[in-house]
Design a protein around this motif. Structure first.
Motif, PDB file in Angstrom:
ATOM      1  N   TRP A 187       0.823  -1.219   0.000  1.00  9.83           N
ATOM      2  CA  TRP A 187       0.000   0.000   0.000  1.00  9.83           C
ATOM      3  C   TRP A 187       0.853   1.263   0.000  1.00  9.83           C
ATOM      4  O   TRP A 187       0.361   2.339  -0.340  1.00  9.83           O
ATOM      5  CB  TRP A 187      -0.937   0.014   1.207  1.00  9.83           C
ATOM      6  CG  TRP A 187      -1.891  -1.137   1.218  1.00  9.83           C
ATOM      7  CD1 TRP A 187      -2.619  -1.614   0.172  1.00  9.83           C
ATOM      8  CD2 TRP A 187      -2.235  -1.945   2.345  1.00  9.83           C
ATOM      9  NE1 TRP A 187      -3.388  -2.683   0.569  1.00  9.83           N
ATOM     10  CE2 TRP A 187      -3.172  -2.906   1.896  1.00  9.83           C
ATOM     11  CE3 TRP A 187      -1.849  -1.957   3.678  1.00  9.83           C
ATOM     12  CZ2 TRP A 187      -3.724  -3.872   2.752  1.00  9.83           C
ATOM     13  CZ3 TRP A 187      -2.399  -2.913   4.528  1.00  9.83           C
ATOM     14  CH2 TRP A 187      -3.318  -3.854   4.062  1.00  9.83           C
TER      15      TRP A 187
ATOM     16  N   ASN B 155      -1.708   7.714  -2.538  1.00 14.33           N
ATOM     17  CA  ASN B 155      -2.862   7.434  -1.698  1.00 14.33           C
ATOM     18  C   ASN B 155      -2.380   7.033  -0.298  1.00 14.33           C
ATOM     19  O   ASN B 155      -1.457   6.234  -0.177  1.00 14.33           O
ATOM     20  CB  ASN B 155      -3.666   6.273  -2.307  1.00 14.33           C
ATOM     21  CG  ASN B 155      -5.147   6.369  -2.026  1.00 14.33           C
ATOM     22  OD1 ASN B 155      -5.697   7.469  -1.957  1.00 14.33           O
ATOM     23  ND2 ASN B 155      -5.801   5.234  -1.890  1.00 14.33           N
TER      24      ASN B 155
ATOM     25  N   GLU C 148      -6.075   4.200   3.330  1.00 14.83           N
ATOM     26  CA  GLU C 148      -7.126   4.296   2.314  1.00 14.83           C
ATOM     27  C   GLU C 148      -6.974   3.190   1.280  1.00 14.83           C
ATOM     28  O   GLU C 148      -7.970   2.630   0.802  1.00 14.83           O
ATOM     29  CB  GLU C 148      -7.082   5.676   1.637  1.00 14.83           C
ATOM     30  CG  GLU C 148      -7.566   6.810   2.517  1.00 14.83           C
ATOM     31  CD  GLU C 148      -7.624   8.136   1.773  1.00 14.83           C
ATOM     32  OE1 GLU C 148      -7.607   8.125   0.517  1.00 14.83           O
ATOM     33  OE2 GLU C 148      -7.675   9.180   2.441  1.00 14.83           O
ATOM     34  N   SER C 149      -5.735   2.866   0.931  1.00 10.52           N
ATOM     35  CA  SER C 149      -5.506   1.782  -0.027  1.00 10.52           C
ATOM     36  C   SER C 149      -5.919   0.438   0.563  1.00 10.52           C
ATOM     37  O   SER C 149      -6.469  -0.418  -0.134  1.00 10.52           O
ATOM     38  CB  SER C 149      -4.032   1.740  -0.435  1.00 10.52           C
ATOM     39  OG  SER C 149      -3.704   2.877  -1.210  1.00 10.52           O
TER      40      SER C 149
ATOM     41  N   THR D 194      -8.299  -0.018   2.808  1.00 13.88           N
ATOM     42  CA  THR D 194      -9.760  -0.030   2.810  1.00 13.88           C
ATOM     43  C   THR D 194     -10.294  -0.306   1.412  1.00 13.88           C
ATOM     44  O   THR D 194     -11.254  -1.075   1.241  1.00 13.88           O
ATOM     45  CB  THR D 194     -10.298   1.316   3.328  1.00 13.88           C
ATOM     46  OG1 THR D 194      -9.721   1.600   4.604  1.00 13.88           O
ATOM     47  CG2 THR D 194     -11.811   1.287   3.449  1.00 13.88           C
ATOM     48  N   ARG D 195      -9.665   0.291   0.432  1.00 12.10           N
ATOM     49  CA  ARG D 195     -10.073   0.074  -0.961  1.00 12.10           C
ATOM     50  C   ARG D 195      -9.919  -1.397  -1.349  1.00 12.10           C
ATOM     51  O   ARG D 195     -10.813  -1.988  -1.977  1.00 12.10           O
ATOM     52  CB  ARG D 195      -9.225   0.960  -1.881  1.00 12.10           C
ATOM     53  CG  ARG D 195      -9.481   0.775  -3.374  1.00 12.10           C
ATOM     54  CD  ARG D 195      -8.671   1.783  -4.177  1.00 12.10           C
ATOM     55  NE  ARG D 195      -8.782   1.543  -5.611  1.00 12.10           N
ATOM     56  CZ  ARG D 195      -7.985   0.721  -6.298  1.00 12.10           C
ATOM     57  NH1 ARG D 195      -7.005   0.076  -5.662  1.00 12.10           N
ATOM     58  NH2 ARG D 195      -8.152   0.548  -7.587  1.00 12.10           N
TER      59      ARG D 195
ATOM     60  N   SER E 200     -15.375   1.069   5.809  1.00 11.84           N
ATOM     61  CA  SER E 200     -15.141   2.510   5.878  1.00 11.84           C
ATOM     62  C   SER E 200     -13.695   2.850   6.217  1.00 11.84           C
ATOM     63  O   SER E 200     -13.155   3.859   5.772  1.00 11.84           O
ATOM     64  CB  SER E 200     -16.064   3.139   6.924  1.00 11.84           C
ATOM     65  OG  SER E 200     -15.851   2.553   8.198  1.00 11.84           O
ATOM     66  N   LYS E 201     -13.057   2.002   7.026  1.00 11.40           N
ATOM     67  CA  LYS E 201     -11.669   2.219   7.432  1.00 11.40           C
ATOM     68  C   LYS E 201     -11.111   0.881   7.857  1.00 11.40           C
ATOM     69  O   LYS E 201     -11.511   0.344   8.885  1.00 11.40           O
ATOM     70  CB  LYS E 201     -11.587   3.228   8.572  1.00 11.40           C
ATOM     71  CG  LYS E 201     -10.167   3.573   9.015  1.00 11.40           C
ATOM     72  CD  LYS E 201     -10.183   4.603  10.130  1.00 11.40           C
ATOM     73  CE  LYS E 201      -8.779   4.958  10.591  1.00 11.40           C
ATOM     74  NZ  LYS E 201      -8.777   5.917  11.725  1.00 11.40           N
TER      75      LYS E 201
END
Length: 291
Positions: A43, A79, A83-84, A86-87, A173-174
């Protein structure tokens, strides 16, 4: 109604732990998907290796053809790593498909006596009938391993660190936290190998962790590296993140992780599980799932 137990893994630089993890859940899982970045990027954008031998081992273990592999672009330049993460978890959930119980596991997490957790989930399959009406997340307790020696493991105590693990409505969400769901803590424990690795692995984990930007990584590594049998009792309330707590360390003798899992299974057997709410609320939840 899909009543399957679907397990998703995030595979990266710590690939060597996944075989131990898979062996704990394989018998009682219905579908297992192992996701990894197709360009072999973490990530944070660092490169890692996935040797062919690990795929061979996984395929040898997969005697019932439950395991699939899913590779995609999970690293996004610039990023934030969290966030990566979570994605990737949301992309993995989409790949697993709607319906069923979704469990996302990291390669170094061991769900010992998974049979009891699987029994609990099947007992509560009514929550899969209409998950939009009863979105729910179950979190569990982590047994965090902090350092390994030739004689055993230093372990965070008490085992009060929580981890969102299971949901009937996978919308993250996280990390593994979910949007707008009731969250219940089960009296179930999972072993997290976490920091019980060799020195080079620890340095690799620190720079690729989702929280890499949230603490002083050099200081953390120094503290980890200096830990020994003479000073471990002085490590008190030492978690690097302000909202978390590692109160103290215990030492548990075990020659390897397999012996540790057996030891914990004997000293801390998984109890019978139930949703931690009153009978009245359980009945209300049951009726809601059919409306």
């Amino acid at each position: 109604m899909d009543i399957r137990i679907k397990i998703g893994y995030l595979l990266s630089y710590d690939y060597q732990y996944i075989i131990t993890s898979l062996k704990e859940v394989y018998e009682y899982a219905d579908v297992i998907v192992i996701s990894y970045d197709k360009n072999l990027k973490t990530w944070t954008g660092n490169s890692f290796e996935l040797p062919e031998e690990i795929f061979v081992e996984i395929k040898l273990l997969d005697v019932n053809n439950k395991i699939q592999f899913y590779s995609d672009n999970f690293y996004i330049p610039n990023n934030p790593p969290l966030e990566s993460e979570t994605r990737q978890r949301n992309m993995l959930a989409k790949y697993l498909g709607t319906g069923g119980w979704h469990i996302q596991i990291d390669s170094d997490e061991y769900l010992y006596n998974f049979k009891k957790l699987a029994f609990f989930l099947h007992k509560n399959n009514y929550l899969l009938k209409n998950p939009s009406r009863t979105p729910i997340t179950f979190r569990v307790k982590l047994i965090v391993l902090f350092k390994k020696t030739s004689e055993g493991f230093y372990v965070i105590n008490p085992y009060n660190e929580l981890c969102n693990l299971i949901t009937n409505s996978p919308n993250y969400s996280k990390a593994r936290s979910t949007f707008n769901q009731k969250v219940y803590t089960l009296d179930y424990y999972i072993i997290h190998q976490s920091w019980a690795r060799d020195s080079l692995e620890i340095q690799q984990k620190i720079v690729n962790w989702g929280h890499v930007n949230d603490f002083d990584t050099n200081l953390f590594y120094e503290n980890w590296n200096n830990l020994n049998s003479e000073n471990y009792k002085t490590y008190l309330d030492f978690h690097p993140l302000p909202d978390c707590s590692w109160l103290k360390l215990d030492f548990i003798k075990a020659k390897n992780i397999h012996e540790f899992i057996l030891s914990i299974n004997n000293s801390l057997p998984q109890p019978a599980l139930k949703i931690p709410i009153s009978i009245f609320k359980r009945i209300k939840l049951y009726l809601k799932s059919f409306t």
